[in-house]
Write a protein that holds these residues in place. Structure first.
Motif, mmCIF file in Angstrom:
data_model
loop_
_atom_site.group_PDB
_atom_site.id
_atom_site.type_symbol
_atom_site.label_atom_id
_atom_site.label_comp_id
_atom_site.label_asym_id
_atom_site.label_seq_id
_atom_site.Cartn_x
_atom_site.Cartn_y
_atom_site.Cartn_z
ATOM 1 N N ALA A 134 -3.990 6.101 -9.981
ATOM 2 C CA ALA A 134 -3.965 6.401 -8.547
ATOM 3 C C ALA A 134 -2.555 6.715 -8.058
ATOM 4 C CB ALA A 134 -4.535 5.223 -7.754
ATOM 5 N N ASP A 137 0.868 -1.173 0.000
ATOM 6 C CA ASP A 137 0.000 0.000 0.000
ATOM 7 C C ASP A 137 0.902 1.219 0.000
ATOM 8 O OD1 ASP A 137 -2.260 -1.612 0.200
ATOM 9 O OD2 ASP A 137 -2.160 -1.636 2.391
ATOM 10 N N THR A 187 1.035 5.362 -0.202
ATOM 11 C CA THR A 187 0.359 6.650 -0.134
ATOM 12 C C THR A 187 1.433 7.728 -0.039
ATOM 13 O OG1 THR A 187 0.217 6.750 2.281
ATOM 14 C CG2 THR A 187 -1.537 5.556 1.125
ATOM 15 N N PRO A 188 1.075 8.998 -0.227
ATOM 16 C CA PRO A 188 2.083 10.054 -0.103
ATOM 17 C C PRO A 188 2.772 10.083 1.259
ATOM 18 C CG PRO A 188 0.113 10.899 -1.179
ATOM 19 C CD PRO A 188 -0.229 9.532 -0.701
ATOM 20 N N SER A 189 2.103 9.594 2.287
ATOM 21 C CA SER A 189 2.671 9.687 3.637
ATOM 22 C C SER A 189 3.295 8.398 4.154
ATOM 23 C CB SER A 189 1.588 10.135 4.625
ATOM 24 O OG SER A 189 0.498 9.222 4.627
ATOM 25 N N SER A 190 2.958 7.242 3.558
ATOM 26 C CA SER A 190 3.491 5.982 4.083
ATOM 27 C C SER A 190 3.456 4.894 3.023
ATOM 28 C CB SER A 190 2.685 5.520 5.304
ATOM 29 O OG SER A 190 1.364 5.150 4.919
ATOM 30 N N SER A 191 4.269 3.850 3.269
ATOM 31 C CA SER A 191 4.273 2.666 2.413
ATOM 32 C C SER A 191 4.239 1.441 3.316
ATOM 33 C CB SER A 191 5.523 2.637 1.531
ATOM 34 O OG SER A 191 5.547 3.727 0.641
#
Length: 679
Positions: free
Chosen positions: A400, A33, A35-39
């Protein structure tokens, strides 16, 4: 993570109950997963135990950064470990399968994780004292890949000449120098063909009358015997070193092919493929493919002719046979993880829906794995609507990702940019073969020339498997054109992986030179890395040379050409494998390493300086760009470790070739080249 999987901060000392394990641990990668803030990294560990065990537990802790850094090592030492409870997927009176689901946040640095399964004891009485470890990328890295196929031996292989899966020792050596984040199995992770030679299908295979063979029932007794064979063969092979060690330390992604079921499955004549025995073993093989290779629960039961409810697929899963559920537990109602792209309807011979894969492989890399076996017939590889599902999911994910995905890795069971053998197909299927086939049926003449299933020439099922076979040409063209459209729309470079053919080669699609498009601007430029076999024996030198002579310039369409690349600039370790003029096919056991190029080298590919491209060549027999112009043994990527090149952001590719199959240490010779990003 499934809702029934559980984590705990319980101390590992609480988990000292003995666990009698017959196979494992096997490590899988599931997805990321991002996202701009975490993986977040998702994976799993599987063990197979004796039945009746207490719920096993796995203890997981961060072991520190891969690159030594005192500050990071201290932080890792202060990280509290977790205990993960095993989830039972399947259990019967002989065995139980347990999955530990793992979810990890990625850090700003590449991390090594360590895990133990307290109380683990093997059948020989030995205990597993040392922890296993694996490596995950940083949140800014793309994954480093190892690709392999054909990890087993064909029936009749001279085991004195081909000494086991020794090349896995080279895999582990390279992994120790620069860790792989994942290993991709391109099919034939196991060879189950022996089921017809010394297994429960031996008597069926020897039935001389084709009609009797086709109409032979697949009752529950035969099913149970086949089930036992497949399970025992998986246990044997997945417990064989050094493959066993790699299984526990490098996360796997797998797609199956014919030998995971039986040689040629799907490519024999339709009326024979529909026989009960083939439908039955398709179901049994699918069961253990789900468990061992994907760590998911299987269907509740599989096809038999003496339980009518199993003979018709219902929602992609055979109706349950109560006899197969006696004293048996099968996990139900499990949520599918988001890596799956599941076909809309069952295959024609395996009464299950195809299972294709989408995964994010780190920051800039995505992956699709196409299940090219479940829906396969002699005249199709996949249903048209399955391609629609795959490209729809791909489009959704790339949009996405908001432009982050720069590489798409496509896994196929067989090569797609590969020399044509239409002339051989024509000979083997021509009327001139008919009299020989008749003599074979009546007197056994040329027994090894015809297969034991549908009586066709034995080589035909292999040729029919190829995308370049005449009956697959249209499907192949449309698929490649859709990949070209994807590459153009998203400025993402497509790289295709394919195995099956027991030799190494690098094929490519590219724009017809008349269009005047440099490779870095060419969405039609796609490399097909052909790596096979890591364990099975290669074809004779003469076959490799024949394929090299057939390496013509082919035209997929008026705008797209294809051919193999000159890559093998010398014989591995000085040992002759093919003719000295043959630089395109290598008949020796091999595997591939794929690494995103991290930074420009100071004295790397001298053919490109200050961003100047090579002139557009006359055809694909010449290098198409600078990363190809330096291809071979001296390339920076050849050792499987190098990650630098002047083609910053592209991919370094190495094919590691076994020098001598008698060398038990798996000594290998590397060849490398660089592929580039689209601009």
């Amino acid at each position: 993570m499934a809702a029934t999987d559980a984590y705990s901060n319980a101390d590992v000392s609480e988990t000292n109950a003995q666990v009698d394990v017959t196979c494992g641990p096997l490590l899988n990668f599931k997805n990321m997963d991002v996202t701009p803030s975490s993986s977040i990294w998702h994976g799993s560990v599987l063990i197979v135990t004796k039945p009746g065990q207490r719920q096993p537990r796995l203890y997981l802790r961060q072991a520190g950064p891969v690159t030594p850094d005192p500050a990071l090592i201290q932080a890792a030492a202060n990280t509290q470990g977790v205990t993960i409870y095993g989830l039972r997927l399947f259990e019967d009176p002989q065995k139980a399968f347990w999955r530990f689901s793992i979810t990890l946040p990625l850090e700003d640095y590449e991390v090594r994780w360590s895990y133990t399964i307290p109380g683990l004891r093997y059948p020989d009485g030995g205990e597993a004292h040392s922890p296993w470890d694996f490596v995950v990328p940083s949140r800014t890295q793309s994954m480093r890949l190892m690709f392999h196929s054909c990890n087993g031996f064909s029936v009749g292989t001279d085991m004195e000449a081909w000494l086991g899966p020794n090349l896995w020792k080279d895999v582990l050596r390279v992994h120790a120098q620069k860790p792989f984040h994942v290993m991709i199995g391109g099919g034939d992770q196991i060879y189950n063909d022996g089921i017809r030679v010394d297994g429960p299908l031996k008597a069926w295979t020897s039935i001389g009358n084709p009609h009797k063979r086709r109409t032979h029932p697949f009752d529950n007794n035969l099913r149970a015997a086949c089930d036992e064979y497949y399970f025992a063969n998986y246990i044997r092979w997945y417990s064989t070193e050094p493959f066993k060690e790699a299984n526990g330390r490098i996360a796997q992604i797998n797609i199956w092919d014919d030998h995971d079921i039986i040689d040629g499955f799907g490519s024999y004549t339709d009326h024979f493929m529909k026989c009960s025995v083939f439908r039955g073993i398709g179901g049994v093989a699918f069961k253990y493919y789900c468990l061992f290779q994907h760590h998911i629960a299987p269907p509740k039961s599989t096809y038999t002719t003496d339980a009518p409810q199993t003979m018709q697929a219902v929602n992609g899963t055979a109706g349950a046979d109560p006899r197969q559920l006696e004293d048996t537990f099968v996990l139900e109602d499990q949520a599918e993880d988001n890596s799956w792209i599941i076909g809309k309807r069952p295959g024609p011979y395996v009464e299950e829906k195809s299972r294709n894969l989408y995964m994010r492989l780190g920051k800039r890399m995505a992956f699709i794995g196409i299940d090219a076996r479940t829906e396969r017939t002699r005249h199709q590889v996949n249903y048209p609507d399955t391609y629609d599902l795959i490209f729809s999911r791909l489009e959704q994910e790339v949009v996405a990702a908001n432009g982050e995905i720069k590489h798409l890795i496509v896994l196929l069971g067989v090569p797609i940019a590969y020399p044509r053998l239409a002339w051989l197909e024509n000979i083997l299927s021509s009327p001139v073969i008919a009299p020989i086939r008749l003599l074979n049926k009546r007197f056994g003449l040329a027994g090894g020339f015809f297969n034991q299933f549908d009586g066709q020439v034995d080589l035909l099922d292999d040729l029919d498997d190829h995308y370049t076979a005449r009956q697959h040409k249209r499907e192949r063209r449309i698929f490649i054109q859709r990949l070209q459209e994807f590459s153009k729309a998203h400025s993402a470079r497509v790289t295709i992986l394919g195995g099956d053919v027991h030799l190494a080669a690098i094929g490519r699609f590219y724009s017809n030179p008349k269009l005047g498009i440099h490779s870095e601007n060419d969405p039609r430029y796609m490399v097909n890395i052909v790596s096979s076999a890591i364990t099975n024996k290669p074809p004779p030198k003469a076959v490799a040379n024949l394929l090299a002579r057939r390496n013509k310039i082919h035209h997929l369409d008026p705008d797209t050409d294809e051919t193999l690349m000159d890559f093998f600039d010398g014989q591995p370790g000085g040992v002759d494998k093919s003719a000295s003029w043959n630089k395109v096919t290598m008949p020796s056991r091999n595997y591939a390493c794929i690494t995103e190029i991290e930074a420009a080298a100071t004295n790397g590919d001298t053919a490109q300086q200050n961003g100047v491209s090579l002139p557009i060549p006359k055809d694909g027999h010449s290098p198409l760009h600078t990363g190809e112009s330096t291809a071979g043994s001296a390339h920076l990527a050849a050792d499987g470790v190098g990650s630098t090149s002047t083609l910053h952001g592209g991919l370094n590719v190495s094919i590691r070739v076994e020098i001598n199959p008698q060398n038990r240490e798996g000594a290998a010779h590397g060849y490398g080249f660089s592929s580039m990003l689209t601009t």
